[in-house]
Structure formats: C-alpha cells, structure tokens
Design a protein around this motif. Sequence first.
Motif, short mmCIF file in Angstrom:
data_model
loop_
_atom_site.label_atom_id
_atom_site.label_comp_id
_atom_site.label_asym_id
_atom_site.label_seq_id
_atom_site.Cartn_x
_atom_site.Cartn_y
_atom_site.Cartn_z
N THR A 164 0.83 -1.20 0.00
CA THR A 164 0.00 0.00 0.00
C THR A 164 0.87 1.25 0.00
O THR A 164 0.52 2.26 -0.63
CB THR A 164 -0.94 0.00 1.22
N ALA A 165 2.00 1.18 0.70
CA ALA A 165 2.93 2.30 0.68
C ALA A 165 3.46 2.52 -0.73
O ALA A 165 3.56 3.67 -1.21
CB ALA A 165 4.08 2.05 1.65
N ILE A 166 3.79 1.43 -1.41
CA ILE A 166 4.28 1.54 -2.78
C ILE A 166 3.18 2.09 -3.68
O ILE A 166 3.41 2.97 -4.52
CB ILE A 166 4.76 0.16 -3.28
N LEU A 170 4.82 5.64 -3.57
CA LEU A 170 5.78 5.55 -4.67
C LEU A 170 5.12 5.73 -6.04
O LEU A 170 5.60 6.49 -6.88
CB LEU A 170 6.52 4.21 -4.61
N ALA A 171 4.00 5.02 -6.27
CA ALA A 171 3.35 5.11 -7.58
C ALA A 171 2.91 6.54 -7.91
O ALA A 171 3.21 7.03 -9.00
CB ALA A 171 2.17 4.13 -7.66
N PRO A 172 2.21 7.25 -7.01
CA PRO A 172 1.86 8.64 -7.33
C PRO A 172 3.09 9.54 -7.47
O PRO A 172 3.09 10.48 -8.28
CB PRO A 172 1.00 9.08 -6.14
N MET A 173 4.15 9.25 -6.69
CA MET A 173 5.37 10.06 -6.78
C MET A 173 5.98 9.94 -8.17
O MET A 173 6.38 10.94 -8.78
CB MET A 173 6.37 9.60 -5.72
N ILE A 174 6.03 8.73 -8.70
CA ILE A 174 6.57 8.54 -10.05
C ILE A 174 5.62 9.12 -11.09
O ILE A 174 6.03 9.79 -12.04
CB ILE A 174 6.81 7.04 -10.33
N ALA A 175 4.31 8.91 -10.89
CA ALA A 175 3.33 9.35 -11.87
C ALA A 175 3.29 10.87 -12.00
O ALA A 175 3.12 11.40 -13.10
CB ALA A 175 1.94 8.82 -11.50
N THR A 176 3.44 11.58 -10.88
CA THR A 176 3.40 13.04 -10.95
C THR A 176 4.72 13.64 -11.39
O THR A 176 4.77 14.82 -11.77
CB THR A 176 3.01 13.64 -9.58
N THR A 193 7.60 0.39 -13.50
CA THR A 193 8.18 0.14 -12.18
C THR A 193 7.30 -0.81 -11.36
O THR A 193 7.80 -1.78 -10.77
CB THR A 193 8.34 1.47 -11.41
N ILE A 194 6.01 -0.56 -11.34
CA ILE A 194 5.10 -1.42 -10.58
C ILE A 194 5.06 -2.82 -11.18
O ILE A 194 5.00 -3.82 -10.45
CB ILE A 194 3.70 -0.79 -10.53
N ALA A 195 5.12 -2.92 -12.51
CA ALA A 195 5.11 -4.23 -13.15
C ALA A 195 6.32 -5.06 -12.72
O ALA A 195 6.20 -6.28 -12.47
CB ALA A 195 5.09 -4.07 -14.67
N LEU A 196 7.48 -4.45 -12.63
CA LEU A 196 8.68 -5.18 -12.20
C LEU A 196 8.58 -5.61 -10.74
O LEU A 196 9.01 -6.71 -10.37
CB LEU A 196 9.92 -4.30 -12.41
N ILE A 197 8.01 -4.75 -9.89
CA ILE A 197 7.80 -5.13 -8.49
C ILE A 197 6.83 -6.29 -8.39
O ILE A 197 7.03 -7.24 -7.61
CB ILE A 197 7.28 -3.91 -7.70
N LEU A 198 5.77 -6.26 -9.20
CA LEU A 198 4.81 -7.37 -9.22
C LEU A 198 5.49 -8.68 -9.62
O LEU A 198 5.28 -9.73 -8.99
CB LEU A 198 3.68 -7.06 -10.20
N LEU A 199 6.30 -8.63 -10.66
CA LEU A 199 6.98 -9.84 -11.13
C LEU A 199 7.84 -10.44 -10.03
O LEU A 199 7.80 -11.66 -9.77
CB LEU A 199 7.83 -9.51 -12.35
#
Length: 453
Positions: A164-166, A170-176, A193-199
């Motif tokens: 949830t922190a990511i 992290l996700a909004p930080m990268i997106a903005t 980035t999120i796809a690699l974390i998921l993998l």
Amino acid sequence: MITSPVSAPTVSRGVRLGYGVGSFCTATVSAVPGLLLLYYMTNFLAVPAWLAGVVVTAPKVWDLIINPLVGRWSDRTVSRMGPRRPWLLAGSLTLPVAFFLVFAGPPLTGVPAALYVGLCFMATATAYALYEVPYKAMPGEMTDDYHERTSLLQWRMVFIGAATAISGVLAPMIATGQGDEGTLGSYRLMGLTIALILLASMLGSFFGTARAPMTGAPEADHGGWREQLAAIRGNRAFLWLTVMACLQMLAVSMMLAAAPYFASYTLGSPKSTQTLFAALVGPMLLTMPLWVWLARRFDKRGAMILAALLFGGGTAAAMATPLFGPLYAHLTILLVGIGIAGVELMLFSMLADVVAADAAESGKRRAGVLTGLWTAIESGVSSFGALIFGVILSIGGFVESDASTPVQQPDSAVTAVLVGQTAVPALIIFLSVLVTLRYRLRPPGGPAPGVSG
C-alpha cells in the motif's frame, strides 16, 4: 469472550514469509488502478468521467465468470507442485505485462483511449484471477488451527501495508514526476516500475510456498456447478462474509478513486496523495499484533465490528476537512488506517475459516470454488466504487481535460469530490457493521460453523 488454547505453529516462518510476499500483488493491482486509473483517463486521455468509470468497472464484471472458473480448475489440478502453485506461476508470468500496458499511454484520447485502456484492463483482470484465486485459497488449507490462521495472515497484512505504501506513495510520486500533474511519460514509467515489483513479488511467493503444508480435504469436488452452488447457498457464514466484504471493499474502492481528486481539489495539492497514504499505511504496518490479540480476546467478529467502526468513524470525520485543513485530514486518515488494518486481517482470516469448515464438513476440496466466487463477487461489487464516484463527479459538473489544457472546476464539482470521498463511503461502512452481526462462525467449542442468527 471466546478463548482457546494456543497451539504450536504448524506453518514455518519461511512459508509464512513466502506466502505473505505475494500480497504485493493483491494490494498493488487493487490499489494502483483504483487510485490512479480514473484520474489518468479523465485528466490525461480526455475521457469523460462517466465513461472512465465504466472502463474501470467493466473488466471487473468479467471476474464473475473467470474467478469461479479458475477456482474450480485449481481444485481439480493434480501436479507435483500441488493444486494451487501452477496457477500462481501462470499469473506471475502474465500479470506484470498486462498491468504495464494499462498505463503505456498510447497517442489516443476520448473514446479510442477508453477502448484501449478497457481492453488492457480486461487482460489484467484475467491474469490477476489466475494468481489471486488460488493464492487466497491456500491459508484455509495450510493449518487446522482457528487462531493460527489469523497469526499466519498477519504476515500477509504486513506485506499489504508495504504494498500500500508503494501504491499510495511511490506510484503517485513517479506518476506526478517533477510537477504537480505528471505526464504520459511519467505514468508510463510508473506502470513499468510497478510491473517489475509485481513480477519479483509474485515469483517470490511461488517459490516461497514450495514447502507449504496441505491440510485440507485431499479429494477434489467433481460435482457439477449446480451441486456446488447449492452447497454454497447453504453455507450461511460464507454468504454473510461475502456481503460484508462487498460493502467494505466498495467503500475502499470509492475512497481510492476519490483520493487524488480529494488531494487536488479539497487539500489543494495533488502530491498530498502521497502523505495521505503514508498516514494510511503506518497503522497497517504497526497494529497487526494488536488486531491478532483483539481477535483472540473478543473473537474475530467482535474485532471486525471494532475495526469497521474505526474505519467508518475516520471516514465520516474527514467531511470536516474544509473547516480544519490538511493536518486534520491526515489525522482522520490515520484513524481510517487503524480500522482498515483490522478489517482486512479479519476478512481474510474469516475466509480461511469458512474454507476450512467447509472442507471438514463436506470432505471435499473446493476451496478454489469458494474463494473464486468470493473474490469474483467482492471484486465485481467493489469495482462499482469508481463508477459511483465518476457518476457523483458528473452530477457535480466535473469538467474533464487533458494534460495540456487543465480547467478550473466549479464549486459543485469540488463539493462532489468531498461527498464521494467521505459521506457516501462512511454510510456503506456503517451498513457493513450491521451485516457483521449476522456472521456466525466460531472456533471449536463454539456454535456450529455456518449457524446464523
């Protein structure tokens, strides 16, 4: 008060960690699209708010078909890896790719952009089902101990907190990116980035559960859909748990969809999304031992009622944010985080109890069918959160835009954002408390499983 003896753990720490890390998938795939996808379409792809809500909702309706099918297939799978793990591997290899494509940002706007995102999100939902349904079925088959299931699942919740922190920071930080709004390129980088974390996390769970015990019914239920659904309809604990989960997750999905709008138009800063999620995540990481203790002290139903009241109370209190400002908003979200931590832990622990009770009573392995139906219905209903919020925005007169031509929203749209973030979700959460009172499934020595008052 319900008490039971504390038995020695039957699931090793390594398996608990291996299972728990897979929750990065659960939390991230739910939270990132729920948080950013509606905003991405209305503010970057010039998709009307109501249509963007449909796009977010429509692929989830597919879950009503694919999730029970995957559950049934996994129940009947025979392999040296067990019935669940081959499906974990299939999802691990397909979901990250589909997720990235959702945010790939092709040069499309309006209806064509909505069609592209909708197709990619449909593929994401399918790949997610391959992984998530067998994954959720596993805890009910790992141990026969009522309270150890809660202890086992607190590891899952710790990783959900990290995910949830990511998702929320992290996700909004990268997106903005470097600005307040971001660009198509920054959203594309976020998706990668999120796809690699998921993998990494999904493969980690696949390998980490290689030594997971299997204590459930050894024989799969080979009955037809009619027989299986008839048995499930008679399981009142499962039915009430499903209704409870639908209401709670509907409220969560509305708040996720509303969060970037709340940050932009109520707090006046899109980047506040990150600090709001930091306030949400802290309690999820720190209060797990407390919720495990409360579940033992007051039983899981009592702990669930307390958690939902905290969740709903914090959400309702956030309505006063325009009067008291950003610090007050963060304090209310802190209270919400404490409540959500308990709600999610109790939900998954109760689901594992229902699965184990069904196997004990029927002698058949149908955890996949139960989990598939539960996940499909809960996911399908909760996906309407974005649609409902999109409709609320449209009623309030929200004006869609693209990144190059931002617009000043009317006061009615700003009010709609606040109502969609606070008042409506709070009412749904308080309704779930009433439903919780109908759930009756106790540890050995209590009333018979499935008895409903």
